[in-house]
Design an enzyme around this catalytic site. Sequence first.
Site, PDB file in Angstrom:
ATOM      1  N   ASP A 105       0.723 -14.312  69.327  1.00 18.03           N
ATOM      2  CA  ASP A 105       1.769 -14.380  70.348  1.00 18.03           C
ATOM      3  C   ASP A 105       1.229 -14.460  71.759  1.00 18.03           C
ATOM      4  O   ASP A 105       1.833 -15.059  72.639  1.00 18.03           O
ATOM      5  CB  ASP A 105       2.712 -13.185  70.230  1.00 18.03           C
ATOM      6  CG  ASP A 105       2.069 -11.888  70.709  1.00 18.03           C
ATOM      7  OD1 ASP A 105       1.040 -11.493  70.133  1.00 18.03           O
ATOM      8  OD2 ASP A 105       2.591 -11.264  71.658  1.00 18.03           O
ATOM      9  N   ASP A 108      -3.574 -11.071  72.031  1.00 13.16           N
ATOM     10  CA  ASP A 108      -4.040 -10.252  70.908  1.00 13.16           C
ATOM     11  C   ASP A 108      -4.119 -11.117  69.656  1.00 13.16           C
ATOM     12  O   ASP A 108      -4.014 -12.339  69.717  1.00 13.16           O
ATOM     13  CB  ASP A 108      -3.099  -9.056  70.702  1.00 13.16           C
ATOM     14  CG  ASP A 108      -1.637  -9.491  70.609  1.00 13.16           C
ATOM     15  OD1 ASP A 108      -1.380 -10.565  70.037  1.00 13.16           O
ATOM     16  OD2 ASP A 108      -0.757  -8.758  71.103  1.00 13.16           O
ATOM     17  N   TYR A 257       7.729  -5.623  70.329  1.00 11.61           N
ATOM     18  CA  TYR A 257       8.852  -6.552  70.343  1.00 11.61           C
ATOM     19  C   TYR A 257      10.078  -5.898  69.720  1.00 11.61           C
ATOM     20  O   TYR A 257      10.664  -6.407  68.770  1.00 11.61           O
ATOM     21  CB  TYR A 257       8.478  -7.866  69.642  1.00 11.61           C
ATOM     22  CG  TYR A 257       7.454  -8.641  70.432  1.00 11.61           C
ATOM     23  CD1 TYR A 257       7.818  -9.325  71.585  1.00 11.61           C
ATOM     24  CD2 TYR A 257       6.123  -8.657  70.052  1.00 11.61           C
ATOM     25  CE1 TYR A 257       6.883 -10.016  72.331  1.00 11.61           C
ATOM     26  CE2 TYR A 257       5.176  -9.348  70.798  1.00 11.61           C
ATOM     27  CZ  TYR A 257       5.564 -10.021  71.937  1.00 11.61           C
ATOM     28  OH  TYR A 257       4.634 -10.695  72.679  1.00 11.61           O
ATOM     29  N   GLU A 509      -1.795 -11.917  81.289  1.00  7.82           N
ATOM     30  CA  GLU A 509      -1.728 -12.301  79.877  1.00  7.82           C
ATOM     31  C   GLU A 509      -0.796 -13.490  79.670  1.00  7.82           C
ATOM     32  O   GLU A 509       0.357 -13.470  80.108  1.00  7.82           O
ATOM     33  CB  GLU A 509      -1.257 -11.129  79.019  1.00  7.82           C
ATOM     34  CG  GLU A 509      -1.332 -11.410  77.523  1.00  7.82           C
ATOM     35  CD  GLU A 509      -1.075 -10.181  76.663  1.00  7.82           C
ATOM     36  OE1 GLU A 509      -1.480 -10.184  75.489  1.00  7.82           O
ATOM     37  OE2 GLU A 509      -0.479  -9.205  77.169  1.00  7.82           O
TER      38      GLU A 509
END
Length: 530
Positions: A105, A108, A257, A509
Amino acid sequence: MRMIVSVVGVASYDYGDALSKSILFFEGQRSGKLPSSQRMTWRKDSALRDGFEIGSGDALSKSILFFEGQRSGKLPSSQRMTWRKDSALRDGFEIGADLVGGYYDAGDNVKFNFPMAFSTTMLAWSVVEFGKAMGSDQLPHALDAIRWATDYLLKATSVPGLVFVQVGEPYGDHNCWERPEDMDTPRTPYAVSKQFPGSEVSAEIAAALAASSMAFRSVDRAYSARILSRARTVFEFADKYRGSYNDSLGPWVCPFYCDFSGYQDELVWGAAWLFKATKEPYYWNYVMTNAQSLNSLVVKDIDGVLYSGGSFAEFGWDSKHAGINVLVSKFLLSNDSTSSAPFISNADKFICSLLPESPTKSVSYSPGGLLFKPGGSNLQHATALSFLLLAYSRYLNQAKRVVHCDNVVASPARLVQVARSQVDYILGNNPLTMSYMVGYGQNFPQRIHHRGSSLPSIDQRKERLECEGGTPYYNSSSPNLNLLIGAVVGGPDIKDCYSDSRANFAQSEPTTYINAPVVGVLAYFKSHPS
């Protein structure tokens, strides 16, 4: 009454170059066996056993307990489904659930299917809405990016009565700074089921598959039909067995999430996409019947913290409300429908919540002009909301309508102008004269929060990097070793300041759901450069 019109100067940004890079980014997020056509060559094969090995450790969720009832062989002393006994005694225990593929995603190495499915929906909508503008050079790459996800989503929904929603134990993964090619953290698969439902993830997967079926319809009719059929099945599962995956998988999906806005919006969103793909009255009636569930603000207590989410002004991987109103308004505006409530009025209210000059504006803007909403990784809002601005401007144009925000009247061209201001800010028209897309322009983020990008590639270092072996690279002030070309990072703060630091993940990120909407936005501006 003020009429806001568009006054746009000569384009100073190469939207075509940015488009190609924004699509290329997805190759850097690929999980699984990489194809010979892989262009981001510092990435290699990874997570080739995802789904095949399900251990008996305490990381298994209740939804995975199902597999203990399906076990063949010598059952362990830890067997929890005790009515099952030894059978078909064979060496080992492997569940043949092939979950290889899909996307990581962000920075990571976990595959979170909720944001992955939303990213897929937005990539597909980008092709459906703006595919012709991508050109013959970029459209095939965009379709490849979609197919990499849909092939995986077909696998994740291949076991009857289950929908896999995540691969990778997130806490173990986040505690390590290692290349995806070296992963040795638990690759635990998590699933929802009839007993432990997850309507939000299942319905978003249905939306992704339905939208993608439209993207592929003209180039691969058989594949289009296959994923549309699966979309129907998964939507039925999501609707029949209602519930949030927070309740069954909360310890593993939260706080990463968590679903904060309820699952009703995903059900309506999935039905809207299935109607768009099939034109079947059942799905239209579903949207109309369930629309009222979107009007209430959802407040959730998650680990003692109250969260509110879900309104006409929200759109992203969690809340689909504004997207539903814009998508459904296309059908209503094109058919001059008299029963447009609440979709067109809510879509108009959404537009009024964004425009800087609107008296009902609910977002903030930085001094340099960047749209801001609460929470981290702010460019996810700038890209997703800009996409909706462009889509709605097209629908308004076709219907010869404008938006009324009290005494302010906004033309479709004004919506385009606001969207352009956001993408231009991302590409460098900001106080720092900085591009927030890696590899675009001369001044872009060098130390993004991304494991694979920051660590030496397999080509540079063949020796394995263990869990903490990458920590010195994380702590280093040196630029990342590999360019994740096209990655749009979280972006600057509301004062237009940016910290080019891996540790500041809220700013540095990249994520798939930041990039996916900007693919469509850049395609539009490639064909409308000024």
